[in-house]
Design an enzyme around this catalytic site. Structure first.
Site, PDB file in Angstrom:
ATOM      1  N   LYS A 114       0.823  -1.209   0.000  1.00  0.00           N
ATOM      2  CA  LYS A 114       0.000   0.000   0.000  1.00  0.00           C
ATOM      3  C   LYS A 114       0.850   1.249   0.000  1.00  0.00           C
ATOM      4  O   LYS A 114       0.441   2.260  -0.556  1.00  0.00           O
ATOM      5  CB  LYS A 114      -0.948   0.007   1.208  1.00  0.00           C
ATOM      6  CG  LYS A 114      -2.126  -0.943   1.053  1.00  0.00           C
ATOM      7  CD  LYS A 114      -3.242  -0.591   2.013  1.00  0.00           C
ATOM      8  CE  LYS A 114      -4.441  -1.495   1.814  1.00  0.00           C
ATOM      9  NZ  LYS A 114      -5.461  -1.306   2.837  1.00  0.00           N
ATOM     10  N   LYS A 196      -6.337 -10.863  -7.613  1.00  0.00           N
ATOM     11  CA  LYS A 196      -7.613 -10.973  -6.908  1.00  0.00           C
ATOM     12  C   LYS A 196      -8.628  -9.956  -7.448  1.00  0.00           C
ATOM     13  O   LYS A 196      -8.256  -8.835  -7.776  1.00  0.00           O
ATOM     14  CB  LYS A 196      -7.319 -10.683  -5.420  1.00  0.00           C
ATOM     15  CG  LYS A 196      -8.452 -10.933  -4.479  1.00  0.00           C
ATOM     16  CD  LYS A 196      -7.971 -10.758  -3.043  1.00  0.00           C
ATOM     17  CE  LYS A 196      -9.093 -10.327  -2.139  1.00  0.00           C
ATOM     18  NZ  LYS A 196      -8.726 -10.287  -0.728  1.00  0.00           N
ATOM     19  N   LYS A 199     -12.178  -4.041  -6.030  1.00  0.00           N
ATOM     20  CA  LYS A 199     -12.867  -2.836  -6.488  1.00  0.00           C
ATOM     21  C   LYS A 199     -11.894  -1.695  -6.753  1.00  0.00           C
ATOM     22  O   LYS A 199     -12.263  -0.686  -7.324  1.00  0.00           O
ATOM     23  CB  LYS A 199     -13.935  -2.414  -5.475  1.00  0.00           C
ATOM     24  CG  LYS A 199     -13.386  -2.180  -4.090  1.00  0.00           C
ATOM     25  CD  LYS A 199     -14.443  -2.347  -3.002  1.00  0.00           C
ATOM     26  CE  LYS A 199     -13.746  -2.457  -1.657  1.00  0.00           C
ATOM     27  NZ  LYS A 199     -14.487  -3.161  -0.645  1.00  0.00           N
TER      28      LYS A 199
END
Ligand code: TRP
Length: 331
Positions: A114, A196, A199
């Protein structure tokens, strides 16, 4: 009081939920609700570790709650609540910070990923994210935490923190176990079956949202990336096809072998369209019920207020114990 085992899990309100969230999490949670005492949280405090528009956060939080209920989680049988409504999460997280090492947090792969993706906003919350997650779990004396494989490392850290605290003082926290479901729990992107379904994917054709219209679902499946083998098999050499079969199987409860038999000799277009149909029919009632629920603000408010009250009650029991053990003066 019951002697049921305790489950805790949560989803970030960082956007609309996907078919991956439904198959990998919600659908399993629904099947556990009779057997366990369950807490399902909407982790808005985790969500702000990445910059969010306030109006989006507000909307997504209520939408996720509506999705929880519309997918079949009964608010009478489960404690459904919003993380920021129970201040004990922030409070325990501070304490646990003092029992977590900088080095441990630096090794978290999600933090590394991240911070690469958000290089302009590597804030302390992002670094500390796993400690808040440990607080979430440990406050409820949780036995089992149903999460995806990507959360395993965070869960290990929660266990280490719990054990460290228990050893330093005396048994205070239950040491939670991961509950990672077996085959096919992970739904992959329709555009890149090696990653994966998410969204936050840049390409919206990669994911199916719980509130996508039937037309949109059909369109996305028709565009799903496959391969040039030309034969329907369930193998890691054909990840796109494998993903379609997994989705089909998870939603119909038909076994992979049954599906392979049904599609032997058929083309990819048949499998794509039929999988789309299965998804459309499965999601239709969930989408319709979610749309109805988000308009019923009074009902949602009752659910999250009741949830927060129940959660707060259990959480405070643990927090009081913790404060006492470390030497804080009770007020
Ligand atoms: N980190 C989890 C995720 O991104 C969400 C989460 C926060 C969670 N707190 C939790 C999951 C506690 C399980 C238990 O998927």
């Amino acid at each position: 009081m019951t002697d049921k085992k305790i489950i805790f899990s949560g989803i970030q309100p960082s956007g609309s939920l996907t078919l991956g969230n439904y198959i990998g999490a919600l659908k399993n949670w629904v099947s556990l609700q009779e057997q366990y005492e369950s807490y399902y949280c909407i982790v808005d405090m985790h969500a702000i570790t990445v910059d969010k528009e306030p109006k989006d956060l507000r909307k997504n939080t209520l939408e996720v709650l509506a999705n929880y209920i519309a997918s079949g989680l009964d608010p009478e049988k489960n404690t459904l609540f919003i993380q920021s409504h129970v201040p004990a999460h922030a409070e325990l997280s501070w304490v646990l910070n003092c029992y977590t090492y900088f080095g441990e947090l630096s090794r978290m792969t999600q933090f590394k990923d991240k911070s690469q993706k958000n290089s302009s906003n590597i804030n302390a919350g992002l670094f500390d994210y796993p400690v808040l997650m440990a607080a979430d779990i440990l406050l409820y004396q949780t036995d089992l935490v149903p999460v995806g494989e990507d959360q395993r490392q965070h869960l290990e850290l929660s266990r280490d923190i719990a054990q460290r605290f228990n050893n330093r003082y005396s048994p205070t926290f239950k040491v939670p176990e991961p509950y990672i479901s077996k085959v096919g729990a992970k739904i992959m992107s329709l555009q890149d079956p090696e990653s994966k379904m998410s969204k936050s994917d840049d390409n919206e054709n990669g994911y199916i949202l719980l509130n996508d219209s039937p037309d949109k679902i059909m369109r996305k499946f028709k565009r799903a990336v496959t391969d040039s083998v030309g034969e329907i098999n369930y193998t890691d050499n054909q990840l796109g096809i494998k993903n379609l079969i997994t989705i089909y199987s998870k939603l119909t409860e038909e076994s992979v072998d049954e599906i392979l038999e049904k599609y032997s000799g058929k083309g990819y277009a048949d499998l794509k369209e039929d999988t789309a149909e299965v998804v459309i029919e499965k999601l239709r009632p969930i989408r319709e019920e979610s749309e109805r629920l988000v308009k019923d603000k009074t009902y949602l408010e009752k659910v999250y207020k009741d949830g927060a009250e129940k959660a707060q009650y259990s959480a405070m029991k643990t927090l009081r114990k913790v404060h006492k053990k470390i030497g804080f003066i009770p007020k």
